[in-house]
Design an enzyme around this catalytic site. Sequence first.
Site, PDB file in Angstrom:
ATOM      1  N   ASP A 148       8.896  45.828 -60.266  1.00 41.99           N
ATOM      2  CA  ASP A 148      10.046  46.671 -61.124  1.00 41.99           C
ATOM      3  C   ASP A 148      10.542  45.847 -62.410  1.00 41.99           C
ATOM      4  O   ASP A 148      10.038  44.530 -62.586  1.00 41.99           O
ATOM      5  CB  ASP A 148      10.974  46.871 -59.906  1.00 41.99           C
ATOM      6  CG  ASP A 148      12.008  45.934 -59.533  1.00 41.99           C
ATOM      7  OD1 ASP A 148      11.665  44.684 -60.076  1.00 41.99           O
ATOM      8  OD2 ASP A 148      12.512  46.032 -58.435  1.00 41.99           O
ATOM      9  N   LEU A 149      11.651  46.327 -62.863  1.00 42.57           N
ATOM     10  CA  LEU A 149      12.386  45.587 -63.912  1.00 42.57           C
ATOM     11  C   LEU A 149      12.852  44.176 -63.722  1.00 42.57           C
ATOM     12  O   LEU A 149      12.732  43.416 -64.524  1.00 42.57           O
ATOM     13  CB  LEU A 149      13.428  46.341 -64.489  1.00 42.57           C
ATOM     14  CG  LEU A 149      13.039  47.419 -65.254  1.00 42.57           C
ATOM     15  CD1 LEU A 149      14.274  48.221 -65.681  1.00 42.57           C
ATOM     16  CD2 LEU A 149      12.241  47.232 -66.544  1.00 42.57           C
TER      17      LEU A 149
END
Length: 129
Positions: free
Chosen positions: A15-16
């Site tokens: 994810d980020l």
Amino acid sequence: MMHEFALRVYYEDTDLAGIVYYANYLRFIERARTEWVRVQGIDQTRLKKEEGLVFAVRHLEADYLAPARFDDDLTVCTRVKQMTGARIVLNQDVMRGTDLLFSSQVTLVALTVDGQPTRLPANIRRIVH
């Protein structure tokens, strides 16, 4: 008997924050279950075509204990916890070396191709350890 399935974390798995997105652990353990079934000598395509039987996840408990990150080498460890005439309960853990990152208990059931519950065939119960 424990089955081990090795995998590497790719950029697309993160994810980020750069850690494995939580839902991807479910993909990892699904791949490991598929390989575990294959190692047991069960051909799921043949099982569906010839016997009209498929496996489905009925219940899942999951604990996210520590993050995996891009390029980590992971191992999914699959063990049979319990088996009855109608279900197989597996413990599936995701490890990075000796570190436990994710722990799950998965209950599998047999279904007809029409989605109706059915008992596990005797030959499957004999094969699965």
